[in-house]
Design a protein around this motif. Sequence first.
Motif, short mmCIF file in Angstrom:
data_model
loop_
_atom_site.label_atom_id
_atom_site.label_comp_id
_atom_site.label_asym_id
_atom_site.label_seq_id
_atom_site.Cartn_x
_atom_site.Cartn_y
_atom_site.Cartn_z
N ASP A 1 15.11 -0.74 -28.27
CA ASP A 1 14.39 -0.76 -26.89
C ASP A 1 13.96 -1.86 -26.37
O ASP A 1 13.85 -2.15 -25.29
N THR A 2 13.06 -2.46 -27.18
CA THR A 2 12.08 -3.44 -26.80
C THR A 2 12.86 -4.76 -26.55
O THR A 2 12.48 -5.53 -25.61
N ILE A 3 13.68 -5.06 -27.39
CA ILE A 3 14.67 -6.24 -26.96
C ILE A 3 15.33 -6.09 -25.82
O ILE A 3 15.36 -7.10 -25.09
N TRP A 4 15.92 -5.00 -25.36
CA TRP A 4 16.73 -4.51 -24.05
C TRP A 4 15.60 -4.80 -22.95
O TRP A 4 15.79 -5.45 -22.08
N HIS A 5 14.34 -4.21 -23.24
CA HIS A 5 13.48 -4.20 -22.24
C HIS A 5 13.11 -5.90 -21.93
O HIS A 5 12.90 -6.02 -20.68
N TYR B 1 15.72 1.64 -16.95
CA TYR B 1 14.83 0.61 -16.60
C TYR B 1 14.59 0.54 -15.00
O TYR B 1 15.90 0.72 -14.58
N GLU B 2 13.50 0.06 -14.47
CA GLU B 2 13.70 -0.11 -13.26
C GLU B 2 12.97 -1.30 -12.86
O GLU B 2 11.94 -1.74 -13.47
N GLY C 1 19.77 5.83 1.60
CA GLY C 1 18.94 6.90 0.91
C GLY C 1 18.38 6.12 -0.41
O GLY C 1 17.36 6.64 -0.82
N GLU C 2 19.19 5.28 -0.90
CA GLU C 2 18.45 4.68 -2.10
C GLU C 2 17.64 3.24 -1.67
O GLU C 2 18.11 2.60 -0.70
N PRO C 3 16.75 3.12 -2.66
CA PRO C 3 15.90 2.03 -2.07
C PRO C 3 16.37 0.79 -2.27
O PRO C 3 17.20 0.38 -3.11
N PRO C 4 16.42 -0.26 -0.95
CA PRO C 4 17.05 -1.44 -1.13
C PRO C 4 16.19 -2.47 -1.89
O PRO C 4 16.62 -3.76 -1.87
N ASP C 5 15.09 -2.08 -2.39
CA ASP C 5 14.25 -3.16 -3.34
C ASP C 5 13.97 -2.79 -4.68
O ASP C 5 12.95 -2.99 -5.34
N ARG C 6 15.09 -1.95 -5.25
CA ARG C 6 14.85 -1.55 -6.67
C ARG C 6 16.28 -1.80 -7.37
O ARG C 6 17.48 -1.79 -6.77
N ALA C 7 15.97 -2.42 -8.49
CA ALA C 7 17.17 -2.37 -9.33
C ALA C 7 16.88 -1.35 -10.50
O ALA C 7 16.08 -1.37 -11.11
N THR C 8 18.07 -0.31 -10.56
CA THR C 8 17.79 0.56 -11.55
C THR C 8 18.92 0.39 -12.40
O THR C 8 20.04 0.07 -12.32
N VAL C 9 18.39 0.20 -13.49
CA VAL C 9 19.33 -0.24 -15.03
C VAL C 9 19.37 1.04 -15.80
O VAL C 9 18.62 1.34 -16.38
N ARG C 10 20.78 1.37 -16.02
CA ARG C 10 20.74 2.42 -17.30
C ARG C 10 21.74 1.64 -18.40
O ARG C 10 22.81 1.05 -17.90
N VAL C 11 21.32 1.69 -19.49
CA VAL C 11 21.91 0.90 -20.54
C VAL C 11 22.24 2.18 -21.59
O VAL C 11 21.53 3.08 -21.84
#
Lengths: 106, 207
Positions: free
Chosen positions: A56-60, A6-7, A38-48
């Motif tokens: 999936d839906t509950i996680w989201h 997710y992002e 080099g990575e965007p400072p305005d995004r949270a990238t989430v790996r579950v």
Amino acid sequence: MQTLNYEFPATQVARRAVHIGVVASGDLEILLAPPESGEPPDRATVRVRTSVNGFDTIWHDVLERFFARATLAGRWELNDFGATPGVVNLRLRQAAESATTNGADS
Amino acid sequence: MTPPQPHDLLRLSGAAADALPAGAPSWVRSALRTTPWVVVRRAAVPDGLIAVGVRGSGRSHRHAWSVTPPDVVRRVAPEDLVDVPSASGAEVAAIRAFRAVRTLLDESGMAWGPTGSVGFELATGSPTASPDSDLDLLVRAPQLTSAVLNRLAAVRRHLDRSEVRVDCQVEIRTGAIALDELLSAGRDVLVKTPLGPQLLPHALAVR
């Protein structure tokens, strides 16, 4: 075993890397690292990575609600061992607090 | 009889499954028909009810439910399972690991026992633990004196050398906490209380 990505948009940046939570059933561990150059400072990238498939839906929903309030940029890795949404929320909050305050790490 | 505690296993009467809500997944009814046992959950329910979980074959097959005391024909606590021989001759790794930690935990002087798939298999006699199952354990430590914490640290060192991953929960005064977290130096710890999971300051939780 299932991996979900997710992002979310973020306005704040994690100050330091944290490792929160435990590897135990009904729980999860969270590794949060501030964005590297080099990575965007305005995004949270989430790996579950979860041992329980099909939520999936509950996680989201849980993540979307959390990142709507705590907009903390960085790389979030969640290793889940069947935590309930309540436990996930508490661990997310604990990770965000740890990464933004000067308190003790896990 | 004291009220059932989280992780106790309850054998239900034949009629109990009739009270399942119509909307319950179909696997729940068939799981109960094959193995009429449920696990007591840590959850707040109205007086007179017992919060339980039904266990199916898959990891996502867990169903929250509640029963009444007359539904229960037998109750087995984790510590009742320490000396139970396994029904099947061939023991999977998690059960072998459980046998291997028995002496150490018995000698620790704390009440303890298997939970999860190993506990379910020993209580019900129905093969539940699989070759890739972890070993889930519960240890009761209502008083966390420094002597008890030292014993728990020794237990953890021993568990770390087990054949399978061991997930050890400690029942403390405030609820249940993972052994690793109890022994950690973290500021806040997660405790599963009867009112749900809570983050508590470490010093307060272990007091």
